[in-house]
Design a protein around this motif. Structure first.
Motif, PDB file in Angstrom:
ATOM      1  N   PHE A  20      21.740 -13.999   7.509  1.00 56.25           N
ATOM      2  CA  PHE A  20      22.409 -14.005   6.094  1.00 56.25           C
ATOM      3  C   PHE A  20      22.529 -12.258   5.525  1.00 56.25           C
ATOM      4  CE2 PHE A  20      19.916 -17.831   5.729  1.00 56.25           C
ATOM      5  CZ  PHE A  20      20.878 -18.713   5.621  1.00 56.25           C
ATOM      6  N   ALA A  21      22.436 -11.736   6.472  1.00 55.70           N
ATOM      7  CA  ALA A  21      22.648 -10.246   6.311  1.00 55.70           C
ATOM      8  C   ALA A  21      23.963 -10.028   5.756  1.00 55.70           C
ATOM      9  CB  ALA A  21      22.448  -9.326   7.746  1.00 55.70           C
ATOM     10  N   GLU A  22      23.952  -9.185   4.917  1.00 56.99           N
ATOM     11  CA  GLU A  22      25.235  -8.796   3.904  1.00 56.99           C
ATOM     12  C   GLU A  22      26.050  -9.809   3.130  1.00 56.99           C
ATOM     13  OE1 GLU A  22      26.784  -5.727   6.559  1.00 56.99           O
ATOM     14  OE2 GLU A  22      25.490  -4.259   5.410  1.00 56.99           O
ATOM     15  N   CYS A  23      25.049 -11.100   3.052  1.00 60.60           N
ATOM     16  CA  CYS A  23      25.976 -12.098   2.462  1.00 60.60           C
ATOM     17  C   CYS A  23      25.722 -11.765   1.010  1.00 60.60           C
ATOM     18  CB  CYS A  23      25.287 -13.429   2.822  1.00 60.60           C
ATOM     19  SG  CYS A  23      25.723 -13.877   4.300  1.00 60.60           S
ATOM     20  N   THR A  65      20.656 -18.028  -3.729  1.00 61.10           N
ATOM     21  CA  THR A  65      19.524 -18.820  -3.388  1.00 61.10           C
ATOM     22  C   THR A  65      19.196 -19.068  -1.903  1.00 61.10           C
ATOM     23  OG1 THR A  65      20.690 -20.706  -3.650  1.00 61.10           O
ATOM     24  CG2 THR A  65      19.678 -20.045  -5.770  1.00 61.10           C
ATOM     25  N   ALA A  66      18.294 -19.357  -1.712  1.00 55.93           N
ATOM     26  CA  ALA A  66      18.109 -19.576  -0.255  1.00 55.93           C
ATOM     27  C   ALA A  66      17.027 -20.715  -0.028  1.00 55.93           C
ATOM     28  CB  ALA A  66      17.478 -18.321   0.727  1.00 55.93           C
ATOM     29  N   THR A  67      17.181 -21.606   0.732  1.00 54.73           N
ATOM     30  CA  THR A  67      15.989 -22.688   1.050  1.00 54.73           C
ATOM     31  C   THR A  67      14.827 -22.072   1.886  1.00 54.73           C
ATOM     32  OG1 THR A  67      17.097 -23.408   3.189  1.00 54.73           O
ATOM     33  CG2 THR A  67      17.623 -24.647   1.021  1.00 54.73           C
ATOM     34  N   ALA A  68      13.764 -22.655   1.844  1.00 54.62           N
ATOM     35  CA  ALA A  68      12.401 -22.634   2.487  1.00 54.62           C
ATOM     36  C   ALA A  68      12.785 -22.358   4.120  1.00 54.62           C
ATOM     37  CB  ALA A  68      11.450 -23.397   2.219  1.00 54.62           C
ATOM     38  N   ILE A  69      12.081 -21.284   4.507  1.00 52.81           N
ATOM     39  CA  ILE A  69      12.316 -20.977   6.055  1.00 52.81           C
ATOM     40  C   ILE A  69      11.482 -22.040   6.685  1.00 52.81           C
ATOM     41  CG2 ILE A  69      11.747 -19.190   7.655  1.00 52.81           C
ATOM     42  CD1 ILE A  69      13.975 -18.522   5.708  1.00 52.81           C
ATOM     43  N   PRO A  70      11.751 -22.444   7.764  1.00 54.43           N
ATOM     44  CA  PRO A  70      11.037 -23.491   8.374  1.00 54.43           C
ATOM     45  C   PRO A  70       9.854 -22.849   9.127  1.00 54.43           C
ATOM     46  CG  PRO A  70      13.549 -23.377   9.161  1.00 54.43           C
ATOM     47  CD  PRO A  70      13.336 -22.511   8.189  1.00 54.43           C
ATOM     48  N   ASN A  71       8.903 -23.811   9.579  1.00 51.72           N
ATOM     49  CA  ASN A  71       7.702 -23.245  10.094  1.00 51.72           C
ATOM     50  C   ASN A  71       7.859 -22.831  11.593  1.00 51.72           C
ATOM     51  OD1 ASN A  71       5.888 -23.204   7.994  1.00 51.72           O
ATOM     52  ND2 ASN A  71       5.454 -25.613   8.550  1.00 51.72           N
ATOM     53  N   SER A  74      13.657 -10.629  10.966  1.00 48.95           N
ATOM     54  CA  SER A  74      14.170  -9.282  10.855  1.00 48.95           C
ATOM     55  C   SER A  74      15.501  -9.330  10.188  1.00 48.95           C
ATOM     56  CB  SER A  74      14.303  -8.727  12.313  1.00 48.95           C
ATOM     57  OG  SER A  74      14.663  -7.642  12.335  1.00 48.95           O
ATOM     58  N   MET A  75      15.542  -8.663   9.259  1.00 44.06           N
ATOM     59  CA  MET A  75      16.952  -8.166   8.426  1.00 44.06           C
ATOM     60  C   MET A  75      17.561  -9.444   7.872  1.00 44.06           C
ATOM     61  SD  MET A  75      18.379  -5.045  10.451  1.00 44.06           S
ATOM     62  CE  MET A  75      19.237  -4.407   9.196  1.00 44.06           C
ATOM     63  N   THR A  76      16.899 -10.582   7.900  1.00 46.62           N
ATOM     64  CA  THR A  76      17.661 -12.063   7.418  1.00 46.62           C
ATOM     65  C   THR A  76      18.383 -12.128   6.295  1.00 46.62           C
ATOM     66  OG1 THR A  76      15.997 -13.126   8.672  1.00 46.62           O
ATOM     67  CG2 THR A  76      17.195 -14.394   7.078  1.00 46.62           C
ATOM     68  N   PHE A  77      17.929 -11.330   5.249  1.00 44.10           N
ATOM     69  CA  PHE A  77      18.599 -11.342   3.807  1.00 44.10           C
ATOM     70  C   PHE A  77      19.006  -9.679   3.324  1.00 44.10           C
ATOM     71  CE2 PHE A  77      15.831 -15.165   3.883  1.00 44.10           C
ATOM     72  CZ  PHE A  77      16.643 -16.159   3.466  1.00 44.10           C
ATOM     73  N   TYR A  78      19.110  -8.869   4.434  1.00 37.65           N
ATOM     74  CA  TYR A  78      19.285  -7.732   4.302  1.00 37.65           C
ATOM     75  C   TYR A  78      20.830  -7.344   3.374  1.00 37.65           C
ATOM     76  CZ  TYR A  78      21.336  -3.094   5.866  1.00 37.65           C
ATOM     77  OH  TYR A  78      21.710  -1.709   5.762  1.00 37.65           O
ATOM     78  N   ARG A  79      20.431  -6.854   2.502  1.00 32.82           N
ATOM     79  CA  ARG A  79      21.514  -6.549   1.393  1.00 32.82           C
ATOM     80  C   ARG A  79      22.405  -7.749   0.773  1.00 32.82           C
ATOM     81  NH1 ARG A  79      24.512  -1.021   3.942  1.00 32.82           N
ATOM     82  NH2 ARG A  79      22.765   0.289   3.223  1.00 32.82           N
ATOM     83  N   CYS A  80      21.389  -8.889   0.648  1.00 29.62           N
ATOM     84  CA  CYS A  80      21.929 -10.023  -0.230  1.00 29.62           C
ATOM     85  C   CYS A  80      21.542  -9.819  -1.502  1.00 29.62           C
ATOM     86  CB  CYS A  80      21.032 -11.417   0.400  1.00 29.62           C
ATOM     87  SG  CYS A  80      21.205 -11.722   1.955  1.00 29.62           S
ATOM     88  N   TYR A  81      22.643  -8.746  -2.196  1.00 30.00           N
ATOM     89  CA  TYR A  81      22.223  -8.215  -3.375  1.00 30.00           C
ATOM     90  C   TYR A  81      22.059  -9.210  -4.542  1.00 30.00           C
ATOM     91  CZ  TYR A  81      24.399  -4.286  -1.329  1.00 30.00           C
ATOM     92  OH  TYR A  81      24.783  -3.167  -0.425  1.00 30.00           O
ATOM     93  N   ALA A  82      22.567 -10.365  -4.473  1.00 29.27           N
ATOM     94  CA  ALA A  82      22.377 -11.568  -5.580  1.00 29.27           C
ATOM     95  C   ALA A  82      21.487 -12.583  -5.293  1.00 29.27           C
ATOM     96  CB  ALA A  82      23.636 -12.526  -5.531  1.00 29.27           C
ATOM     97  N   LEU A  83      20.568 -12.376  -4.418  1.00 30.14           N
ATOM     98  CA  LEU A  83      19.318 -13.196  -4.281  1.00 30.14           C
ATOM     99  C   LEU A  83      18.346 -12.882  -5.190  1.00 30.14           C
ATOM    100  CD1 LEU A  83      18.193 -15.387  -2.199  1.00 30.14           C
ATOM    101  CD2 LEU A  83      16.806 -13.467  -1.112  1.00 30.14           C
ATOM    102  N   ALA A  84      18.192 -13.738  -6.184  1.00 33.80           N
ATOM    103  CA  ALA A  84      17.126 -13.611  -7.145  1.00 33.80           C
ATOM    104  C   ALA A  84      15.656 -13.845  -6.927  1.00 33.80           C
ATOM    105  CB  ALA A  84      17.629 -14.444  -8.307  1.00 33.80           C
ATOM    106  N   LYS A  85      15.505 -14.632  -5.988  1.00 39.13           N
ATOM    107  CA  LYS A  85      14.115 -15.285  -5.540  1.00 39.13           C
ATOM    108  C   LYS A  85      14.029 -15.360  -4.234  1.00 39.13           C
ATOM    109  CE  LYS A  85      11.055 -19.227  -6.528  1.00 39.13           C
ATOM    110  NZ  LYS A  85      10.968 -20.377  -7.184  1.00 39.13           N
ATOM    111  N   ALA A  86      13.013 -15.025  -3.593  1.00 38.41           N
ATOM    112  CA  ALA A  86      12.691 -14.890  -2.193  1.00 38.41           C
ATOM    113  C   ALA A  86      12.461 -16.624  -1.852  1.00 38.41           C
ATOM    114  CB  ALA A  86      11.802 -14.215  -1.618  1.00 38.41           C
TER     115      ALA A  86
END
Length: 108
Positions: A4-7, A12-18, A24-36
């Protein structure tokens, strides 16, 4: 990695699967992401995962024991606050909280 880099409008994002091991850099510069999202139990690489997520206030999950790289994981998360639970002993931890401005407790 880079999923999701630079989205910049991702809020929001759902749970990361096991089964996921590389964030690596999955949410890089996702400026609006309020909660990990909750992190899966087999993640090994969190290199630059949340860099510049400037609206992210909290990290509700736990960094799993399998994680070996946390370089700059929360760098630039300027309003991140609270407690970050780290069950890991990463070999790379440099700049993990670079440019965070709020008080952060690390629980290990």
């Amino acid at each position: 990695s880079y999923a999701f880099a630079e989205c910049t409008k991702l809020a929001t994002a759902t749970a990361i699967p096991n089964s996921c091991t590389n964030l690596s850099m999955t949410f890089y510069r996702c400026y609006a992401l309020a909660k990990a999202p909750t992190i899966g139990t087999k993640v090994t690489n969190m290199y630059w995962t949340f860099v510049d997520c400037t609206k992210m206030k909290s990290f509700p999950g736990t960094v799993p024991a399998t994680c070996t790289n946390m370089e700059n994981t929360f760098g630039g998360c300027t309003i991140l606050t609270g407690t970050v639970k780290v069950n890991a002993n990463p070999s790379t931890y440099s700049l993990c909280f670079n440019a965070t401005t709020k008080a952060i407790k690390i629980y290990n």
